[in-house]
Enzyme design. Structure first.
Site, short mmCIF file in Angstrom:
data_model
loop_
_atom_site.label_atom_id
_atom_site.label_comp_id
_atom_site.label_asym_id
_atom_site.label_seq_id
_atom_site.Cartn_x
_atom_site.Cartn_y
_atom_site.Cartn_z
N LYS A 1 48.62 44.12 61.52
CA LYS A 1 48.34 43.34 62.72
C LYS A 1 49.44 42.29 62.89
CE LYS A 1 44.61 40.66 64.88
NZ LYS A 1 43.24 40.11 64.69
N SER B 1 39.90 41.57 67.71
CA SER B 1 41.26 41.46 68.21
C SER B 1 42.23 42.41 67.49
CB SER B 1 41.77 40.02 68.03
OG SER B 1 41.72 39.60 66.68
N SER C 1 36.87 40.65 64.02
CA SER C 1 37.95 41.39 64.66
C SER C 1 38.49 42.56 63.86
CB SER C 1 39.10 40.44 65.00
OG SER C 1 38.69 39.44 65.88
#
Length: 783
Positions: A237, A329, A353
């Site tokens: 990420k 996310s 997330s």
């Protein structure tokens, strides 16, 4: 439960890859042969699709593939499937001239020229009389004016054949904007037009070069004890710093040098264990950016629509239905693993997330006791809550990655992460992968969960709306038919007045409501005394009682006074905002030390944002100088309250783990309305384990074909659109969408959580590859 004909066709599309994985897994159980005695044999073709970490290692050892070939295959898959999957929402739906995007896998991203008119998304748009709408448009980026990107409103494209999961690939010439093209040439003099920092940057091998160096050094005989992640291709990420790739948290920020000087700790650990640091995963920018803290900056134009999005990377799409959201996310992390664009991904969650996109994309997500996985060198949204997580396609692979993060000297301690200073007793002495030993063969020997007690969290299974029912019922059937009837676990259930009691399952003798009544009033009396949002009535008032008094609180804890049904383990997850993002991002920029972007003011001066909403929010964060907030105070106090509540319920009922659906709401359509929240039920995940900092794993639990699509409705003043639940128009999904089940426990309970999740996974094997993202040739041509 028999699958529908539609689902059967969907599952069959991924059957060949699944069969290959099973065959290879069976081969793994054989005793290893001495090197000298290994017989020569014809190499069989190896496919990365659905391969496990063990499959990769065995294929290399058997000469079926090389590390370089694996990386090249992933690049080919990115070339085929990692393009844009959204189109602009414009006032009139007229076509536009899109322009080229960032270079990925050798070619610029292309954008659709077709747009969708706002009236298709916002009903009765001709009657709208509110503030300006942030219509979709193509603009040049701040990082590179030659690169275009979508700004403003977008919607997902059905059957796009793309997922937009990876924002940067570790390929020489495109892995950095600051050092792009010839500024990243492996040899020769550095062109005078290139930043001086590029001379050191370009000395780092890219993913293909590093893989080739591993092949040259180890061939078919890698040292898997020293390098347990050998040739495992990871995405990270884009909040984790990678010294050899652009790292901006998804932001379109014109750093002097967009690759940071140092790896995040978690990146460095996996790199040292032989992993391929292959890509940065797309995301909701800056972990969704902690919203807007409020301030002088005002939103100049309104945007609407679901979807996880970053300014530099764009919007990621769900590989099972590209018109739908991935969840955020860590959107690109989950979509990339699901579509076989990477082996595993390192995600992050503040409230959920990692788990939220995992279930939507039919992959496993493991999050641990806060601090067990290192977070140094990463951007956070709220450092008190932020934690790293692992997304893979199997429980065993996720556990193997967790084991690989243990440093041979420091263990799991990270000097750059204050939360990693855990008591040694919370860390397993055994490898975490040893708990994931359940296989299809072992299940035939008996009931592997006999003697295990599992608590069903009914508060997270309430059917608040028509859209909750199908997934709640499906996971309930998984719990009773698989965990209890097939695997032999003993079940007990908690209590919620909105969920019917199941006479076949004993009730908890001491439930969450009783624990809250006993623990909350003493530790947080102000929680009962706090007025509602309107400053009026107390939200947790009880009949014929003054809940603000000492006498009430004492009696409530003893079960002698009524307790509000509204005060439950859903509602305590709500609270005032924290100012932590303002602190953490300023700290990150200071530590990074970029000569151009080194504080909030210089960040915003050198950045663009995909919407007017984000422009205002980031300006308000820049001006958030006072860090004092009720949110941080409540987070700290409520973590202790809920830790006591959960442990008291678990110990008093002699429970090993808790179980519930990861959520009960199907994925929304990108750009359209989200399901409204009701009764403190969130849409994407339940944040309890994140708020408390305790382990949870979500595992694929099958596929759902029922949805009640929410819609936008123009308010009475015709000045804004609001999401509205659909209670009577049932849709049968053309493409079945994933469902997730979550197992969680107390601090340090990773071992038992992994054990039960692995047994469930082995018994069900619900994971199925998305049919539209099959094998490709090395040129990126779809087979």
């Amino acid at each position: 439960m028999p699958h529908s004909p539609t689902l059967n066709r969907f599952l069959l599309a991924g059957l060949s890859a699944a069969v290959l994985s099973v065959v290879l897994a069976a081969d793994q159980s054989a005793a290893p042969r001495p090197r000298a005695a290994a017989p020569a044999r014809a190499a069989r073709p190896f496919h990365v699709e659905e391969a496990t970490i063990a499959d990769v290692h065995r294929a290399i050892q058997h000469g079926e593939t090389t590390c370089k070939n694996i990386v090249e295959t992933y690049i080919a898959r990115a070339r085929a499937y990692n393009g844009t999957c959204t189109q602009l929402v414009t006032r009139d739906g007229a076509p536009i001239a899109p322009g080229p995007g960032a270079v990925r896998a050798g070619s610029p991203v292309s954008f659709p020229s077709q747009t969708t008119g706002a009236a298709a998304v916002l009903p009765t748009f001709d009657e709208y009389a509110g503030p300006p709408i942030d219509f979709g448009r193509m603009e040049a980026t701040s990082s590179d004016p030659a690169v275009r990107q979508q700004y403003g409103m977008v919607i997902g494209i059905k059957n796009a054949g793309q997922v937009n999961a990876l924002s940067t690939l570790n390929i020489r010439g495109e892995r950095s904007v600051s050092c792009k093209a010839q500024c990243d040439a492996a040899s020769g003099p550095l062109p005078a037009s290139c930043p001086k920092a590029c001379d050191a940057f370009r000395k780092q091998p890219d993913a293909i070069e590093y893989a080739a160096s591993l092949d040259a050094k180890y061939g078919r005989h890698p040292d898997l004890k020293a390098m347990p992640m050998y040739c495992v291709a990871f995405s990270f990420k884009d909040v984790y710093d990678t010294a050899d790739m652009r790292s901006t948290g998804g932001g379109d920020v014109n750093y002097a040098m967009d690759a940071p000087p140092r790896d995040a700790t978690i990146v460095a650990e996996l790199r040292a264990k032989g992993a391929i640091v292959y890509a940065k995963a797309n995301l909701a920018e800056y972990n969704a950016g902690s919203g807007d803290p409020g301030g002088a900056a005002r939103v100049s134009a309104r945007e609407y629509g679901a979807g996880a999005r970053s300014t530099w990377g764009g919007t990621a799409c769900n590989p099972y239905d590209t018109a739908r959201e991935t969840g955020g996310s860590s959107s690109g992390s989950a979509a990339g693993v699901a579509a076989n664009l990477v082996q595993c991904s390192i995600c992050e969650e503040t409230g959920g997330s990692c788990r939220q996109p995992a279930w939507r994309n039919d992959v496993v997500a493991l999050v641990t006791t806060k601090g067990l996985m290192p977070y140094g060198g990463a951007i956070g949204a709220d450092p008190y809550l932020d934690r790293a997580g692992i997304q893979c396609r199997t429980v065993k692979d996720a556990a193997l990655v967790l084991d690989a993060l243990k440093d041979p000297v420091r263990g799991y301690f990270d000097p750059r992460d204050i939360y990693s200073a855990l008591p040694k007793g919370l860390i397993s002495e055994k490898p975490y992968a040893s708990f994931a030993g359940a296989t299809a063969g072992s299940l035939k020997a008996g009931k592997p969960l006999a003697g295990i007690r599992i608590g069903i969290v009914r508060e997270y299974m309430v059917k608040h709306a028509a859209n909750d029912a199908a997934m709640s019922d499906q996971v309930n059937a998984e719990i009773t038919k698989v965990l209890r009837d097939q695997l032999g676990a003993e079940l007990v259930e908690s209590f919620d007045p909105m969920y019917p009691d199941d006479p076949s399952i004993p009730n908890m003798t001491y439930n969450f409501q009783q624990a809250l009544a006993e623990i909350l009033p003493f530790h947080m009396p102000e929680y009962l005394q706090r007025p509602g949002r309107d400053g009026g009535a107390l939200p947790y008032a009880a009949p014929n009682a003054d809940v603000t008094t000492r006498d009430y609180m004492v009696k409530a804890g003893e079960g002698q006074a009524p307790w509000s049904d509204k005060l439950n383990i859903r509602s305590v997850n709500n609270g005032p905002p924290s100012a932590s993002f303002a602190f953490n991002f300023a700290q990150y920029l200071l530590r990074r030390g970029d000569v151009r972007v080194n504080d909030w003011a210089s960040l915003n001066a050198n950045a663009k944002y995909y919407s007017a909403t984000r422009v205002a929010a980031m300006k308000n964060w820049e001006n958030k100088i006072n860090l004092a907030s009720d949110g941080m105070t409540q987070n700290i106090k409520m973590r202790e309250v809920m830790r006591l509540v959960i442990l008291k319920v678990m110990r008093q009922n002699n429970l090993d783990v808790l179980v519930n659906p990861t959520t009960t709401i199907p994925p929304a359509r990108i750009g359209y309305a989200n399901q409204p929240q009701i009764n403190d039920r969130p849409v994407g995940r339940f944040p309890t384990s994140a708020n408390v900092g305790i382990p949870e794993i979500t595992v694929p639990a099958g596929f759902n074909t029922v949805s009640y699509e929410p819609k936008y409705v123009l308010n009475a003043a015709k000045s804004a659109y609001v999401s509205s639940a659909n209670e009577n128009r049932r849709s049968t999904l053309e493409i079945p969408l994933p469902v997730g089940i979550s197992f969680w426990g107390g601090p340090g309970d990773e071992g038992i959580v992994i054990k039960i999740a692995a047994a469930y996974e082995a018994a069900t094997r619900h994971r199925a590859a998305p049919a539209a993202f099959g094998p490709v040739s090395l040129t990126g041509t779809r087979n």
